[in-house]
Design a protein around this motif. Structure first.
Motif, PDB file in Angstrom:
ATOM      1  N   VAL A   1      -5.985  -6.668  -1.919  1.00 33.88           N
ATOM      2  CA  VAL A   1      -5.854  -6.888  -0.480  1.00 33.88           C
ATOM      3  C   VAL A   1      -6.243  -8.328  -0.173  1.00 33.88           C
ATOM      4  CG1 VAL A   1      -6.658  -6.235   1.814  1.00 33.88           C
ATOM      5  CG2 VAL A   1      -6.302  -4.479   0.068  1.00 33.88           C
TER       6      VAL A   1
ATOM      7  N   LEU B   1       0.829  -1.212   0.000  1.00 33.48           N
ATOM      8  CA  LEU B   1       0.000   0.000   0.000  1.00 33.48           C
ATOM      9  C   LEU B   1       0.864   1.262   0.000  1.00 33.48           C
ATOM     10  CD1 LEU B   1      -2.939  -0.878   2.427  1.00 33.48           C
ATOM     11  CD2 LEU B   1      -3.175   0.015   0.102  1.00 33.48           C
TER      12      LEU B   1
ATOM     13  N   VAL C   1      -9.118   0.009  -3.486  1.00 35.26           N
ATOM     14  CA  VAL C   1      -8.803  -1.224  -2.763  1.00 35.26           C
ATOM     15  C   VAL C   1      -9.633  -2.351  -3.354  1.00 35.26           C
ATOM     16  CG1 VAL C   1      -8.931  -2.407  -0.554  1.00 35.26           C
ATOM     17  CG2 VAL C   1      -8.158  -0.034  -0.642  1.00 35.26           C
TER      18      VAL C   1
ATOM     19  N   LEU D   1      -7.098   6.169  -4.984  1.00 37.14           N
ATOM     20  CA  LEU D   1      -6.757   4.822  -4.499  1.00 37.14           C
ATOM     21  C   LEU D   1      -7.985   3.927  -4.562  1.00 37.14           C
ATOM     22  CD1 LEU D   1      -4.872   2.749  -3.134  1.00 37.14           C
ATOM     23  CD2 LEU D   1      -5.574   3.711  -0.927  1.00 37.14           C
TER      24      LEU D   1
ATOM     25  N   VAL E   1      -5.041  -1.592  -5.666  1.00 42.08           N
ATOM     26  CA  VAL E   1      -4.199  -2.481  -4.857  1.00 42.08           C
ATOM     27  C   VAL E   1      -5.035  -3.655  -4.376  1.00 42.08           C
ATOM     28  CG1 VAL E   1      -2.756  -2.684  -2.811  1.00 42.08           C
ATOM     29  CG2 VAL E   1      -2.762  -0.548  -4.109  1.00 42.08           C
TER      30      VAL E   1
ATOM     31  N   CYS F   1       1.045   3.778  -3.265  1.00 45.95           N
ATOM     32  CA  CYS F   1       0.600   5.163  -3.101  1.00 45.95           C
ATOM     33  C   CYS F   1       1.748   6.135  -3.382  1.00 45.95           C
ATOM     34  CB  CYS F   1       0.047   5.374  -1.696  1.00 45.95           C
ATOM     35  SG  CYS F   1      -1.524   4.535  -1.383  1.00 45.95           S
TER      36      CYS F   1
ATOM     37  N   VAL G   1      -4.401   1.900   5.681  1.00 48.72           N
ATOM     38  CA  VAL G   1      -4.712   2.645   4.452  1.00 48.72           C
ATOM     39  C   VAL G   1      -4.515   4.140   4.680  1.00 48.72           C
ATOM     40  CG1 VAL G   1      -6.524   3.170   2.780  1.00 48.72           C
ATOM     41  CG2 VAL G   1      -6.310   0.848   3.702  1.00 48.72           C
TER      42      VAL G   1
END
Length: 661
Positions: free
Chosen positions: A499, A479, A529, A527, A497, A483, A513
């Motif tokens: 997870v 993460l 997830v 971003l 990303v 980023c 996060v």
């Protein structure tokens, strides 16, 4: 006294030795033998083992004799002291009392003689005058007393005789007869000491009997209690307190004995390692008391499936082990393993609630030349393979399993060092607007360049990272790195990303996060997830609450691999995802399978109805892209638009301003 102290110290030493965990089956010798595994010559090893066991047995016999002797001596001392105290006390009390009475009588008699001598000046001229003691009528002297008077030269002047002679022994006391400062002579009083001696003897006889009884009590009861305590300590040192089964120490000793029997009689023995399935769930949901009850029930069921000659032990936690000591074939071990698996298939009632647990079993065989420790390791390796194959079954050990185990352990060590040595890195696969062909973002894909092995596929090390507890650290690094790199791209290019479900369920994931966003300065809206449907399978309420906390940060949330696992429209009703990603397994069949087209069409239609963006993965041909565009899919990614690339290559792609097509 030094001898008694020495014996006492020897007794204490023996007690300590007897209370140690090596008391059963002379396992002290076995443990010492275990520390000499470097002795490769089998006959020499056997001689050493026999010698050490003999020494252990002799030490135990000496300890028993020393403890018995020490307790006997202490009991005898206590009983003797108890028996002597009353008669000795009586003797000295009577002696002191009689001497006091005689001293008083002698002084009174001396005073009488002084008065008599003054009245009768010729008194000292008498020579051994004997006068019978006068007894008042109706009275008797108790006890009888003899009185004498002596002049200064010691000549007997006057003697009063009692009615009967004084019995031996006789005690006497004298007092001076004084006339002012002149010493005229001495007065003596005497009495028999026989009656007090007889009384003392009777008291001594009673005390002796009481002392003998006390000796018996002090010798028998402590030895019995001591032996019971030592037996209890020996039992506890070799058995599991909860289930009453042999523990690891006794199990190792029994395994050594089974191997020794195999050397004498030939044939094979089998070791079975057992591990309960879903035991942790019972502990977590019903509590540790229910877990203890479960272990006792499991032990009883397993014991019922075995022969009397077999050894069932609890090695710790939910791990059990079985030794089949007689010459055994693979079919026999397989039969026992099947019985054990079947015995635990039935649910167990715990505090009115049903608990379903299973068992996985690893089996290893050995003969007289086998090493006990290695057999246990082999059975444990086979157990790991049985669990890996799906649990609730059994697996026989094969030599190639060790190679796989060593490789896994080596990979684990390398993976633990990967974060520190920089062998983990990220590649970025472009995500494209299918209508315009423009790059709108990238998916961060984790890669591992394992030293001396090259690139390792994620499906080989992600599961391992989850098992060994590294997924939290690795996921946090992914993460932060994703980023950081995305913050250098022009707005509004986003980063997606993946997870892991295990990482998502770790406490404080939303804080991870937040920290990554704050450290990089990336806008939360850039971003995304990606979670799989497996995240929603457990603790749905807690999961939805965590998703809501992430959404509150301004981060987008996508459901990855939709339709491949446990898809449920209920998930989409409970939480509004920002994006649904169609798995590559459907996309690659679009050219040939009408069912795949129907599924894609249904997912796209559902997404449009819910106002959710769709992304198709694994697009490799123009025909697939055209079909997805015609069905209304918004985003695509795959080899047609770009393979995963380094951050520098992706940045150059963005700077060039070219379409991915």
């Amino acid at each position: 006294m030094p001898t008694a102290i020495s014996l006492a110290l020897r007794g204490v030493f023996c007690i300590v030795c007897r209370a140690s965990p090596v008391a059963e089956h002379a396992s002290f010798g076995n443990q010492v033998v275990a520390s000499f595994r470097f002795v490769h010559h089998r006959s020499l090893f056997a001689k050493c083992a026999a010698l050490l066991r003999s020494l252990a047995g002799s030490t135990r016999q000496i300890a028993d004799r020393s403890v018995t002797l020490t307790v006997t001596i202490l009991a005898a001392l206590a009983a003797t002291a108890f028996a002597l105290a009353p008669p000795v006390s009586s003797y000295f009390a009577n002696l002191s009392r009689l001497q006091g009475a005689l001293e008083t009588s002698a002084r009174l008699h001396a005073a009488e003689v002084t008065i008599l001598a003054r009245q009768t000046p010729s008194f000292w001229e008498f020579d051994g005058l004997r006068v019978s003691a006068a007894t008042p009528e109706g009275q008797s002297l108790t006890p009888p007393e003899r009185r004498r008077v002596f002049d200064p030269s010691g000549r007997l002047v006057l003697e009063s005789v009692p009615p009967e002679d004084l019995a031996w022994p006789v005690l006497s006391q004298r007092a001076p007869v004084m006339d002012g400062e002149s010493r005229l002579g001495e007065a003596e009083a005497s009495r028999s000491f026989r009656a007090p001696l007889i009384t003392t003897a009777l008291i001594g006889l009673g005390s002796a009997l009481a002392g003998a009884l006390l000796f018996i009590v002090l010798r028998v009861i402590p030895l019995r209690l001591l032996h019971q305590a030592l037996e209890r300590a020996s039992y506890l040192s070799a058995h599991d307190v909860l289930t009453g089964l042999p523990n690891r120490s006794l199990f190792s000793d029994r395994l050594e004995q089974a191997l020794a029997m195999a050397r004498r009689e030939g044939g094979h023995i089998a070791v079975l390692c057992l591990d309960l399935d879903r035991f942790k769930e019972v502990n977590d949901t019903l509590g540790h008391a229910a877990g203890d009850q479960l272990l006792r029930t499991v032990a009883a069921r397993l014991r019922a499936c075995l022969r009397e000659s077999d050894t069932l032990a609890r090695l710790g936690g939910d791990e059990f082990a079985v030794i089949q000591p007689r010459p055994v074939r693979s079919e026999d071990a397989q039969t026992v393993a099947s019985r054990l698996v079947k015995a635990l298939e039935e649910p167990i009632i715990l505090n009115g609630q049903q608990a379903s647990v299973g068992v996985s079993i690893g089996i290893a065989f050995g003969n007289g030349d086998s090493d006990a420790g290695q057999m246990l390791k082999d059975a444990d390796v086979a157990l790991y393979q049985a669990k890996d194959a799906g649990r609730g079954g059994f697996c026989f050990f094969a030599p190639e399993m060790n190679a796989r185990l060593f490789e896994r352990r080596a990979m684990e060590l390398d993976l633990r060092a990967a974060l520190g040595n920089g062998s983990l890195f990220l590649n970025y696969q472009p995500q494209v607007d299918v209508r315009t062909g423009q790059v709108i973002g990238a998916e961060a894909l984790l890669r591992w360049n394992r030293p001396e092995h090259g690139l390792v596929p994620p499906d080989r090390f992600i599961g391992l990272a989850e098992e060994i507890g590294l997924i939290g650290q690795i996921g946090a690094w992914v993460l932060q790195e994703a980023c950081r790199v995305a913050a250098t791209w022009p707005d509004p290019i986003g980063i997606a990303v993946n997870v892991s479900p295990v990482q998502f369920r770790l406490p404080g994931f939303h804080e991870t996060v937040r920290t990554a966003l704050e450290a990089s300065g990336l806008a939360p809206s850039r971003l995304e997830v990606e979670i799989t449907e497996g995240v929603l399978l457990k603790d749905t309420d807690d999961t939805l609450a965590e998703l809501s906390r992430i959404r509150e940060l301004g981060v987008h949330i996508a459901m990855d691999d939709f339709g491949t696992g446990y898809s449920s429209l209920g998930y989409l009703q409970k939480f509004r995802f920002d994006k649904i990603k169609i798995d590559r397994s459907f996309v690659k069949r679009l050219d040939e399978d009408p069912n795949a087209i129907a599924i894609v069409r249904a997912v796209v239609g559902l997404s449009e109805a819910l106002g959710v963006t769709t992304n198709a993965e694994g697009v490799e041909t123009v025909a697939q892209a055209d079909l997805l565009r015609s069905e209304g899919c918004a985003e695509v990614q795959g080899y047609l638009y770009g393979r995963p690339m380094s951050p520098e290559a992706f940045t150059q792609l963005l700077q060039a301003g070219r379409s991915a097509a």
